[in-house]
Design an enzyme around this catalytic site. Sequence first.
Site, PDB file in Angstrom:
ATOM      1  N   GLU A 257     -26.852 -30.133 -25.609  1.00 21.25           N
ATOM      2  CA  GLU A 257     -27.726 -29.637 -26.822  1.00 21.25           C
ATOM      3  C   GLU A 257     -29.096 -29.063 -26.162  1.00 21.25           C
ATOM      4  O   GLU A 257     -29.589 -27.899 -26.278  1.00 21.25           O
ATOM      5  CB  GLU A 257     -27.882 -30.343 -27.845  1.00 21.25           C
ATOM      6  CG  GLU A 257     -28.766 -29.929 -28.869  1.00 21.25           C
ATOM      7  CD  GLU A 257     -28.635 -30.685 -30.231  1.00 21.25           C
ATOM      8  OE1 GLU A 257     -29.576 -30.402 -31.139  1.00 21.25           O
ATOM      9  OE2 GLU A 257     -28.250 -31.757 -30.060  1.00 21.25           O
TER      10      GLU A 257
ATOM     11  N   ASP B  51     -15.350 -25.707 -28.344  1.00 24.45           N
ATOM     12  CA  ASP B  51     -15.443 -24.574 -27.519  1.00 24.45           C
ATOM     13  C   ASP B  51     -15.466 -23.561 -28.540  1.00 24.45           C
ATOM     14  O   ASP B  51     -14.641 -23.370 -29.366  1.00 24.45           O
ATOM     15  CB  ASP B  51     -14.049 -24.576 -26.628  1.00 24.45           C
ATOM     16  CG  ASP B  51     -13.817 -23.530 -25.757  1.00 24.45           C
ATOM     17  OD1 ASP B  51     -14.673 -22.414 -25.945  1.00 24.45           O
ATOM     18  OD2 ASP B  51     -13.354 -23.659 -24.504  1.00 24.45           O
TER      19      ASP B  51
ATOM     20  N   ASP C 276     -23.738 -24.258 -31.125  1.00 26.50           N
ATOM     21  CA  ASP C 276     -24.919 -23.361 -30.564  1.00 26.50           C
ATOM     22  C   ASP C 276     -24.412 -22.162 -30.710  1.00 26.50           C
ATOM     23  O   ASP C 276     -25.157 -21.110 -29.850  1.00 26.50           O
ATOM     24  CB  ASP C 276     -25.534 -23.755 -29.205  1.00 26.50           C
ATOM     25  CG  ASP C 276     -24.565 -23.860 -28.114  1.00 26.50           C
ATOM     26  OD1 ASP C 276     -23.303 -23.831 -28.445  1.00 26.50           O
ATOM     27  OD2 ASP C 276     -25.029 -23.572 -27.290  1.00 26.50           O
TER      28      ASP C 276
ATOM     29  N   ASP D  75      -4.299 -34.061 -27.384  1.00 24.81           N
ATOM     30  CA  ASP D  75      -4.553 -33.285 -28.430  1.00 24.81           C
ATOM     31  C   ASP D  75      -5.053 -33.811 -29.884  1.00 24.81           C
ATOM     32  O   ASP D  75      -4.422 -34.461 -30.403  1.00 24.81           O
ATOM     33  CB  ASP D  75      -3.318 -32.361 -28.594  1.00 24.81           C
ATOM     34  CG  ASP D  75      -3.432 -31.298 -29.611  1.00 24.81           C
ATOM     35  OD1 ASP D  75      -4.101 -31.416 -30.765  1.00 24.81           O
ATOM     36  OD2 ASP D  75      -2.698 -30.360 -29.527  1.00 24.81           O
TER      37      ASP D  75
END
Length: 209
Positions: free
Chosen positions: A191, A117, A153, A95
């Site tokens: 990407e 995410d 994105d 984490d």
Amino acid sequence: MSGRQTDALDRLWPAYGFDIAADLDGPLDPAVLFGRRSPLVLEIGSGMGDATAEMAAADPDRDYLAVEVHTPGIANLLDLVERRGLSNVRVAEGDALDLVRALPAESLDAVHVFFPDPWPKSRHHKRRLIQPAHVALLRSRLVRGGTLHCATDWAEYAASMRQTLDADPELVDAHDGFAPRPAHRPVTKFERRAVTAGRPIFDLIHRRR
């Protein structure tokens, strides 16, 4: 994992890696971890490690601490570290926020959050990394003038990131909006796939006052 990745993980993990939950039982001193005191960059979600290795190779005067939960990605980064002869990279599994809490205040020169995410469903937005409490924690570990650089994105997440970062009282938008694509951020396979699919890339760079 490939055989090369498995071999790299077995051989290199003791020297370059640590488990956040199992191995951290108190504050983390970056100078002890790297064997020197240098500006430190935290890479949250290093993926397969290609971008981290490329940036670390081009920036030997700074140390790079990568955090990832995906074992093949960790193994691949360790393989790249060995093949490129990098001494300024360490890898943490677990984490990222627990790791940040263990770091001293004002210990980071930069924090990179590249393509986290997006948790696109509304009911999952609370799981997103870039939200006010997490940003305040990350900012507290930045030196004065240090940078928090995010890229995504996902247009809706980009707008949410911008709103959250702009609302932090100690962060200043370095570009008064989305930043031009920085040359120092390597283009990854992820990407390229996003661009091929027609999704624009959004960079946000904020500095601590």
